[in-house]
Design a protein around this motif. Structure first.
Motif, PDB file in Angstrom:
ATOM      1  N   ASP A 198       8.311  14.128   0.773  1.00 20.00           N
ATOM      2  CA  ASP A 198       7.116  14.149   1.616  1.00 20.00           C
ATOM      3  C   ASP A 198       7.298  13.240   2.833  1.00 20.00           C
ATOM      4  O   ASP A 198       7.913  12.168   2.747  1.00 20.00           O
ATOM      5  CB  ASP A 198       5.886  13.670   0.837  1.00 20.00           C
ATOM      6  CG  ASP A 198       5.387  14.697  -0.168  1.00 20.00           C
ATOM      7  OD1 ASP A 198       5.917  15.827  -0.149  1.00 20.00           O
ATOM      8  OD2 ASP A 198       4.483  14.359  -0.947  1.00 20.00           O
ATOM      9  N   LYS A 199       6.711  13.675   3.941  1.00 18.86           N
ATOM     10  CA  LYS A 199       6.732  12.839   5.137  1.00 18.86           C
ATOM     11  C   LYS A 199       5.612  11.813   5.048  1.00 18.86           C
ATOM     12  O   LYS A 199       4.470  12.131   4.696  1.00 18.86           O
ATOM     13  CB  LYS A 199       6.569  13.700   6.391  1.00 18.86           C
ATOM     14  CG  LYS A 199       6.687  12.900   7.684  1.00 18.86           C
ATOM     15  CD  LYS A 199       6.587  13.800   8.921  1.00 18.86           C
ATOM     16  CE  LYS A 199       6.707  12.961  10.188  1.00 18.86           C
ATOM     17  NZ  LYS A 199       6.645  13.793  11.411  1.00 18.86           N
ATOM     18  N   LEU A 200       5.936  10.585   5.400  1.00 18.34           N
ATOM     19  CA  LEU A 200       4.954   9.505   5.391  1.00 18.34           C
ATOM     20  C   LEU A 200       4.224   9.451   6.734  1.00 18.34           C
ATOM     21  O   LEU A 200       4.697  10.010   7.727  1.00 18.34           O
ATOM     22  CB  LEU A 200       5.665   8.175   5.106  1.00 18.34           C
ATOM     23  CG  LEU A 200       6.266   8.071   3.699  1.00 18.34           C
ATOM     24  CD1 LEU A 200       7.286   6.944   3.634  1.00 18.34           C
ATOM     25  CD2 LEU A 200       5.174   7.859   2.666  1.00 18.34           C
ATOM     26  N   TRP A 260       0.833  -1.210   0.000  1.00 15.80           N
ATOM     27  CA  TRP A 260       0.000   0.000   0.000  1.00 15.80           C
ATOM     28  C   TRP A 260       0.865   1.255   0.000  1.00 15.80           C
ATOM     29  O   TRP A 260       0.607   2.212  -0.731  1.00 15.80           O
ATOM     30  CB  TRP A 260      -0.927  -0.021   1.212  1.00 15.80           C
ATOM     31  CG  TRP A 260      -1.798   1.195   1.330  1.00 15.80           C
ATOM     32  CD1 TRP A 260      -2.920   1.470   0.605  1.00 15.80           C
ATOM     33  CD2 TRP A 260      -1.608   2.298   2.224  1.00 15.80           C
ATOM     34  NE1 TRP A 260      -3.449   2.683   0.992  1.00 15.80           N
ATOM     35  CE2 TRP A 260      -2.666   3.213   1.989  1.00 15.80           C
ATOM     36  CE3 TRP A 260      -0.673   2.597   3.201  1.00 15.80           C
ATOM     37  CZ2 TRP A 260      -2.793   4.404   2.688  1.00 15.80           C
ATOM     38  CZ3 TRP A 260      -0.797   3.785   3.909  1.00 15.80           C
ATOM     39  CH2 TRP A 260      -1.837   4.668   3.654  1.00 15.80           C
ATOM     40  N   LEU A 261       1.912   1.276   0.818  1.00 13.38           N
ATOM     41  CA  LEU A 261       2.813   2.427   0.874  1.00 13.38           C
ATOM     42  C   LEU A 261       3.562   2.601  -0.449  1.00 13.38           C
ATOM     43  O   LEU A 261       3.712   3.706  -0.961  1.00 13.38           O
ATOM     44  CB  LEU A 261       3.807   2.250   2.023  1.00 13.38           C
ATOM     45  CG  LEU A 261       3.229   2.387   3.438  1.00 13.38           C
ATOM     46  CD1 LEU A 261       4.217   1.852   4.468  1.00 13.38           C
ATOM     47  CD2 LEU A 261       2.860   3.835   3.732  1.00 13.38           C
ATOM     48  N   HIS A 280       8.375  -2.995  10.494  1.00  9.18           N
ATOM     49  CA  HIS A 280       8.934  -3.963   9.550  1.00  9.18           C
ATOM     50  C   HIS A 280       8.685  -3.527   8.107  1.00  9.18           C
ATOM     51  O   HIS A 280       9.578  -3.587   7.258  1.00  9.18           O
ATOM     52  CB  HIS A 280       8.323  -5.338   9.799  1.00  9.18           C
ATOM     53  CG  HIS A 280       9.042  -6.443   9.097  1.00  9.18           C
ATOM     54  ND1 HIS A 280       8.579  -7.748   9.067  1.00  9.18           N
ATOM     55  CD2 HIS A 280      10.186  -6.463   8.362  1.00  9.18           C
ATOM     56  CE1 HIS A 280       9.398  -8.499   8.373  1.00  9.18           C
ATOM     57  NE2 HIS A 280      10.381  -7.747   7.920  1.00  9.18           N
ATOM     58  N   ALA A 281       7.469  -3.046   7.821  1.00 12.53           N
ATOM     59  CA  ALA A 281       7.150  -2.589   6.463  1.00 12.53           C
ATOM     60  C   ALA A 281       8.020  -1.393   6.084  1.00 12.53           C
ATOM     61  O   ALA A 281       8.562  -1.318   4.974  1.00 12.53           O
ATOM     62  CB  ALA A 281       5.670  -2.227   6.372  1.00 12.53           C
TER      63      ALA A 281
END
Length: 473
Positions: free
Chosen positions: A27-29, A13-14, A48-49
């Motif tokens: 950009d900040k996540l 998804w990310l 972990h992701a």
């Protein structure tokens, strides 16, 4: 839901958000705490992701600030500039004699896999939808149509859908400008036949597509190799120098994710190339087969800059959709009538049902949905293969890290000859694509094209390690 699946789902998804530019470079996540809350995940799963994406170079961690989208994926030093490999040698047109290794690779169906006999993954849902669309077209067509050839230009609906896609990219063409072919290489073949005669000089990128070299050999054309930068493509300054010396009739170029390097031509180079074609009156034959496989954006075709009807645009769905789908097209510019005649006397017509099915597949939005998944999958596989190459070769290798396409261009120590190693690797069931195949010179004998079109399975990782040992010897 298994914990391993949850972090993979979040990672996917990310990654999709980064590729589709929901989050741009810098950009900040979302914070770990925010994702734990909104996605109902544990802190360990989210971390972990993020750690996996950071290892792949897509994001970076800033202490006490969080995670940010990286400006570009981290990578090993790219392969050396090929201009340096000229060593002062003068460029000149030469006849083309292609290696028998190319024929052997193609017979084995191994151009994009170290282990072509290894069973691939299950079919993507998009390919299943394509099969249904083709089957539906076959059932719905009038039975009498089995006794007639398709129109030489190809299915009207398919050409309309292709034209619409190009129009959205800034290319001013209509369905009447397109002609359906038996793949991209067939389109290149028709384009070269339309604008060249035996003995003419054709400029190509170096390193460049070995399929183009095969066509030049078959048509008895002379090749003038123009050095290409691994990141920025063909060197238009060197091309201009050679145009003053040699009567170039055509130039074959892949502006978007060229094979084998994955290079993308900058905007200034594209404008300069078209200006040279106009000034020196030669045809530009654009191979756009990898254009749809940009991980972060779909670059516009060179054809969008054509103001004098001298850029012939060739492409197909064999790389972006299925290599088993021999369906391509060519926009013939001022040579379109000649190309239509040449198709009539070479293949006559294409399958009506395949064309109709593909047209429906595109019109219903299935192709775009498939591409979104395919781009994400290829980006993941690119990073996995790059990491594996670094592991098995350590400090003895450098490689390109393209933003699209499906191959890495690997540079090994100058003492290595990948063409000589072909048969030894083959004896161990490994099929390689040596750098020597991408040129008529010996400048790339220590190079290797490694495709990331297939997942890096345990067996392929082992094959890569075995190949490294073979090449070290």
């Amino acid at each position: 839901m298994a914990e391993s699946y949850r972090y993979q789902q979040l990672e996917s998804w990310l990654r999709e958000g980064i590729v589709q530019r929901r989050w741009r470079a810098g950009d900040k996540l979302p914070s770990v705490r925010e994702l734990c809350s909104t996605k109902q995940l544990s802190k360990a799963t989210v971390q972990h992701a993020y750690q996996r994406l950071e290892a792949q170079g897509l994001i970076k961690a800033v202490p006490k600030s969080g995670y940010f989208v990286a400006a570009s994926p981290s990578k090993r030093d790219s392969a050396p500039l090929h201009r340096k490999a000229l060593n002062g040698q003068a460029l000149r047109p030469v006849p083309v004699n292609t290696s028998a290794v190319v024929d052997d690779i193609m017979r084995r169906g191994a151009a994009f896999d170290l282990l072509p006999d290894l069973q691939g993954p299950d079919a993507d849902s998009g390919l299943l939808a394509l099969n249904r669309a083709v089957g539906r077209a076959l059932r719905q067509h009038r039975q009498a149509a089995h006794h007639y050839y398709d129109a030489p230009e190809g299915n009207e609906l398919l050409r309309e859908q292709l034209a619409l896609r190009y129009q959205r990219l800034g290319v001013a063409i209509s369905s009447a400008d397109l002609l359906v072919t038996q793949g991209c290489q067939h389109g290149l073949f028709l384009a070269l036949m339309a604008c060249c005669e035996p003995g003419d000089v054709v400029a190509v990128e170096s390193p460049g597509f070995y399929g183009s070299l095969q066509l030049l050999s078959q048509l008895k054309l002379q090749v003038l190799e123009i050095p290409a930068d691994p990141a920025n493509g063909i060197d238009v300054n060197i091309l201009e120098e050679q145009l003053a010396r040699w009567p170039v009739k055509a130039c074959v170029v892949t502006p978007n994710f060229a094979t084998p390097t994955g290079a993308v031509m900058p905007a200034a180079s594209r404008v300069a190339l078209v200006e040279l074609a106009n000034r020196y009156d030669f045809a530009l034959i654009e191979d756009d087969i990898y254009g749809d496989l940009g991980f972060r954006e779909r670059p516009e075709p060179l054809k969008a800059l054509d103001t004098q009807e001298r850029i012939m645009l060739c492409s197909s769905l064999s790389k972006s959709l299925s290599r088993d789908l021999r369906l391509g097209w060519v926009e013939g510019a001022r040579w379109r009538e000649r190309i239509a005649h040449l198709k009539l006397i070479t293949v006559l017509a294409s399958s009506q049902y395949t064309q109709q099915g593909v047209a429906d597949f595109i019109r219903e939005g299935e192709y775009e949905r498939f591409l979104r998944r395919q781009r994400l999958q290829l980006l993941t596989q690119r990073d996995q293969w790059a990491q594996a190459i670094s592991e098995v070769w350590q400090d003895d290798v450098s490689y390109t890290l393209p933003e699209g396409g499906m191959a890495l261009w690997v540079s090994l120590p100058e003492s290595v000859d990948t063409l000589t190693a072909y048969n030894r690797a083959l004896a161990e069931g490994i099929v390689i694509t040596p750098g020597a195949l991408f040129s008529t010179t010996t400048r790339f004998n220590n190079y290797l094209r490694i495709s990331f079109a297939q997942p890096l399975s345990t067996k392929r990782h082992y094959a890569l390690a075995s190949l490294a040992a073979i090449l070290r010897d």
